[in-house]
Design an enzyme around this catalytic site. Structure first.
Site, PDB file in Angstrom:
ATOM      1  N   CYS A   8      88.411 129.064 -32.469  1.00  0.00           N
ATOM      2  CA  CYS A   8      89.214 127.935 -31.997  1.00  0.00           C
ATOM      3  C   CYS A   8      90.240 128.485 -31.009  1.00  0.00           C
ATOM      4  O   CYS A   8      90.146 129.646 -30.603  1.00  0.00           O
ATOM      5  CB  CYS A   8      89.857 127.162 -33.146  1.00  0.00           C
ATOM      6  SG  CYS A   8      91.178 128.008 -34.025  1.00  0.00           S
ATOM      7  N   ARG A  14      91.841 125.563 -37.138  1.00  0.00           N
ATOM      8  CA  ARG A  14      90.446 125.183 -37.355  1.00  0.00           C
ATOM      9  C   ARG A  14      89.536 126.346 -37.724  1.00  0.00           C
ATOM     10  O   ARG A  14      88.756 126.256 -38.682  1.00  0.00           O
ATOM     11  CB  ARG A  14      89.896 124.471 -36.114  1.00  0.00           C
ATOM     12  CG  ARG A  14      90.608 123.170 -35.804  1.00  0.00           C
ATOM     13  CD  ARG A  14      90.215 122.610 -34.465  1.00  0.00           C
ATOM     14  NE  ARG A  14      90.717 123.466 -33.379  1.00  0.00           N
ATOM     15  CZ  ARG A  14      90.421 123.297 -32.103  1.00  0.00           C
ATOM     16  NH1 ARG A  14      89.613 122.314 -31.735  1.00  0.00           N
ATOM     17  NH2 ARG A  14      90.925 124.101 -31.186  1.00  0.00           N
ATOM     18  N   ASP A 125      92.053 119.371 -32.705  1.00  0.00           N
ATOM     19  CA  ASP A 125      92.989 120.428 -33.081  1.00  0.00           C
ATOM     20  C   ASP A 125      94.177 119.836 -33.844  1.00  0.00           C
ATOM     21  O   ASP A 125      95.019 119.155 -33.258  1.00  0.00           O
ATOM     22  CB  ASP A 125      93.479 121.158 -31.833  1.00  0.00           C
ATOM     23  CG  ASP A 125      94.196 122.451 -32.158  1.00  0.00           C
ATOM     24  OD1 ASP A 125      94.614 122.634 -33.329  1.00  0.00           O
ATOM     25  OD2 ASP A 125      94.351 123.286 -31.247  1.00  0.00           O
TER      26      ASP A 125
END
EC number: 3.1.3.48
Length: 156
Positions: A8, A14, A125
């Site tokens: 990520c 994440r 996100d």
């Protein structure tokens, strides 16, 4: 051993969540010695930091360990070392493909590429949105489908 790298932007929300969830799923299927998982970020802003508090809270609630996880930045070597490189969004994919240059990038995919009926292509996100619950559900589904795909492909 089959290796999976989750990527990520900063490696605090994440991708560590995906790494922890994927490891947990693999362990529950008795695949610890056959599949390993790691995570990294495109940027180096959070190197050495533990996962975001929101990620930690969700993983604790789910009873999933994140012990020893510290953010790191993805490297060119990772592109060669991992069998599957699983990005959270299109921006991550673009960065990874740029890093790869002329190397084969067929092993670089988005997590939600493994979820056939998903309305989303990218995992949002939560660093910006705060929606850790929704992200956790997306990541769980993605990791379940990814693991099933690997099991089928590698006959595990």
């Amino acid at each position: 051993m089959i290796s999976v790298l989750f990527v990520c932007l900063g490696n605090i929300c994440r991708s560590p969540m995906a790494e922890a969830i994927f490891r947990d799923l693999a362990a529950k299927k008795g695949l610890e010695g056959k599949i390993k998982a790691d995570s990294a970020g495109i940027g180096g802003w959070h190197i050495g930091n533990p996962p975001h508090e929101g990620t930690q809270e969700i993983l604790r609630r789910e009873g999933i360990s994140f012990d020893g996880m510290l953010a790191r930045q993805v490297s060119e070597q990772d592109l060669d070392d991992f069998d599957y490189i699983i990005a959270m969004d299109a921006e991550n994919i673009g960065s990874l493909r740029s890093m790869a240059g002329f190397k084969n990038t067929s092993h670089i995919k988005r997590l939600l590429d493994y979820v056939e009926d998903s309305d989303l292509a990218d995992v949002p996100d939560p660093y910006y949105t705060g929606n850790f619950e929704e992200v956790c559900q997306l990541i769980k589904t993605g990791c379940e489908q990814l693991l099933a795909s690997i099991q089928k492909e590698k006959q595990l």
